[in-house]
Design a protein around this motif. Structure first.
Motif, PDB file in Angstrom:
ATOM      1  N   TRP A  65       4.837  -0.826  -0.423  1.00  0.00           N
ATOM      2  CA  TRP A  65       3.945  -1.916  -0.869  1.00  0.00           C
ATOM      3  C   TRP A  65       2.901  -2.198   0.203  1.00  0.00           C
ATOM      4  O   TRP A  65       1.734  -2.447  -0.092  1.00  0.00           O
ATOM      5  CB  TRP A  65       4.736  -3.201  -1.164  1.00  0.00           C
ATOM      6  N   ASN A  66       3.336  -2.140   1.465  1.00  0.00           N
ATOM      7  CA  ASN A  66       2.378  -2.323   2.563  1.00  0.00           C
ATOM      8  C   ASN A  66       1.846  -0.988   3.074  1.00  0.00           C
ATOM      9  O   ASN A  66       0.641  -0.808   3.201  1.00  0.00           O
ATOM     10  CB  ASN A  66       3.040  -3.081   3.721  1.00  0.00           C
ATOM     11  N   LYS A  67       2.771  -0.071   3.332  1.00  0.00           N
ATOM     12  CA  LYS A  67       2.398   1.188   3.979  1.00  0.00           C
ATOM     13  C   LYS A  67       1.363   1.963   3.153  1.00  0.00           C
ATOM     14  O   LYS A  67       0.422   2.539   3.694  1.00  0.00           O
ATOM     15  CB  LYS A  67       3.662   2.024   4.164  1.00  0.00           C
ATOM     16  N   HIS A  68       1.558   2.003   1.863  1.00  0.00           N
ATOM     17  CA  HIS A  68       0.608   2.729   1.016  1.00  0.00           C
ATOM     18  C   HIS A  68      -0.272   1.773   0.210  1.00  0.00           C
ATOM     19  O   HIS A  68      -0.881   2.167  -0.781  1.00  0.00           O
ATOM     20  CB  HIS A  68       1.354   3.712   0.112  1.00  0.00           C
ATOM     21  N   GLN A  69      -0.292   0.541   0.648  1.00  0.00           N
ATOM     22  CA  GLN A  69      -1.145  -0.482   0.040  1.00  0.00           C
ATOM     23  C   GLN A  69      -1.041  -0.583  -1.485  1.00  0.00           C
ATOM     24  O   GLN A  69      -2.029  -0.765  -2.179  1.00  0.00           O
ATOM     25  CB  GLN A  69      -2.608  -0.234   0.444  1.00  0.00           C
ATOM     26  N   TRP A  70       0.199  -0.451  -1.959  1.00  0.00           N
ATOM     27  CA  TRP A  70       0.384  -0.634  -3.405  1.00  0.00           C
ATOM     28  C   TRP A  70      -0.133  -2.010  -3.825  1.00  0.00           C
ATOM     29  O   TRP A  70      -0.654  -2.174  -4.910  1.00  0.00           O
ATOM     30  CB  TRP A  70       1.881  -0.565  -3.756  1.00  0.00           C
TER      31      TRP A  70
END
Ligand SMILES: *Cc1c(COP(=O)(O)O)cnc(C)c1O
Length: 411
Positions: A65-70
């Motif tokens: 959710w954060n790492k790949h900016q979902w």
């Protein structure tokens, strides 16, 4: 026989978009004239599908959710779509379906024009657009009503009791394209808010929402935007309306601070307020990658090629005697979108017979063979072959074969 001015080969040779077909994973021996209904699979989307499932979900789990900016995908994809429909950043958000988005926007628009109680639209609009109004009216009670305006003379029917005018820019059946700028201007002169459905516009030709001063728009991404079956839709809310806009599906993702977990709803002040629940990350990621095929092409070039493909189809169909069998149910080329409607009582069976010959188009009740021209992957040679096969079907009356007469559930 009428002679050809240019051969398909000559036209393909000088086609500036010819290379784009390579960006799609298309099945062999298929001519696809239905990209107006479900766009084909871009290779970039195919790659991202594997990546988002195996790596981002499979390995990254909740950290993605954060790492790949979902979490910011709806805005990111919204802005990418915005570039294709003439909207400056921060006015488009990717979410839900057209149907749900219509409910949100119509509700908000009525609230913004509180003294007026009429939603105007055309009877010929896509059914879900009308159904959503009917459902909303049921909820609102008898004070509110729907009024049908005639597609051919909309501006003369704009009266000052109309709160919102909901129109689809390109008629799904006939392809008739409305004058967005002119109608919007005339509606505004009567104090009417405008809501445009871009289902058959986005990705097909230049749309200029900001320039036309449109108030609201919705659209889907699985047609000319090639986002995949059931890909998420979008909403445009003009910047000038964002402060006063309030839609009723007040889910947590549209809250100004979803992760404060406050028991009281406080709407986000941007277009983000249209988010309701958790976005469908897999579908939206695929759409995000699918939109990359538009990176190095202009909508103007796409529109120009579409007109050439359509003119070539008609010229070939005349030459082969195909048009003698059909009525043309579309307006002239400059007044329609990227599709052509041919009327015939046996249109359903003709479409099935054409599919059996490797040419996919679709049927729209009651009698329309609908042909979509998506210039990113369709060649002039494809069009020529498609017409040749249609000529055989018509001349031999192959559509009379019982197997082609059987109706399937999706047409
Ligand atoms: C395709 C289409 C829709 C589809 O609506 P969904 O809610 O995405 O299924 C709506 N309106 C128009 C004009 C369409 O052409």
């Amino acid at each position: 026989m009428i002679n050809k001015v240019f051969s398909a080969e000559q036209l393909d040779d000088k086609d500036p978009l010819a290379h784009k077909a390579g960006a799609f994973s298309l099945p062999d021996n298929t001519i696809y004239l239905d990209g107006n209904s479900l766009g084909p699979l871009p290779k970039s989307a195919e790659k991202r599908a594997v990546e988002v499932v195996q790596e981002q979900w499979g390995q990254g789990l909740i950290t993605s959710w954060n790492k790949h900016q979902w979490i910011s995908l709806p805005q990111q994809v919204g802005d990418k779509i915005g570039e294709l429909i003439g909207a400056q950043q921060g006015q488009v958000i990717c979410c839900d379906s057209i149907s749900i988005n219509l409910f949100k926007v119509l509700s908000a628009a009525l609230k913004m024009n509180p003294r007026r109680k009429v939603i105007a639209t055309t009877r010929d609009n896509f059914p879900t657009d009308i159904y959503m109004v009917q459902g909303l009216l049921d909820l609102l009670g008898e004070e509110y009503s729907i009024r049908y305006v005639d597609e051919a003379s909309i501006s003369s029917q704009l009266t000052d009791d109309i709160a919102v005018l909901m129109l689809t820019q390109v008629n799904f059946r006939s392809g008739l394209k409305l004058d967005m700028k002119g109608i919007t201007e005339q509606a505004h002169a009567k104090g009417i808010l405008t809501l445009w459905d871009l289902a058959h516009s986005a990705g097909a030709f230049p749309v200029c929402l900001d320039d036309c001063n449109v108030d609201f728009a919705v659209g889907c991404s699985y047609k000319y935007l090639n986002g995949g079956p059931g890909a998420p839709a979008f909403i445009y809310v003009a910047r000038r309306h964002q402060d006063s806009y309030q839609q009723p599906l007040s889910g947590w993702m549209g809250h100004s601070a979803p992760f404060s977990f406050s028991p009281d709803y406080a709407p986000d002040s941007s277009v983000k307020q249209n988010l309701c629940g958790t976005p469908g990350v897999i579908g939206m990621s695929i759409l995000d990658a699918a939109l990359d095929v538009f990176d190095d092409v202009s909508l103007k070039a796409i529109d120009e090629k579409s007109k050439k493909l359509q003119a070539f189809f008609i010229a070939e169909a005349k030459r082969a005697g195909v048009l003698e069998h059909f009525g043309v149910a579309s307006p002239p080329i400059n007044c329609r979108g990227s599709q052509l409607a041919l009327a015939h009582d046996e249109a359903y069976a003709i479409c099935q017979a054409w599919i059996a010959e490797g040419v996919i188009a679709d049927f729209r009740a009651p009698n329309i063979l609908r042909i979509g021209f998506a210039p990113l992957y369709l060649s002039f040679a494809d069009v020529e072959k498609a017409v040749t096969r249609l000529a055989i079907i018509m001349n031999e009356k192959r559509y009379e074969n019982a197997t082609f007469q059987q109706r399937q559930s999706v047409t």
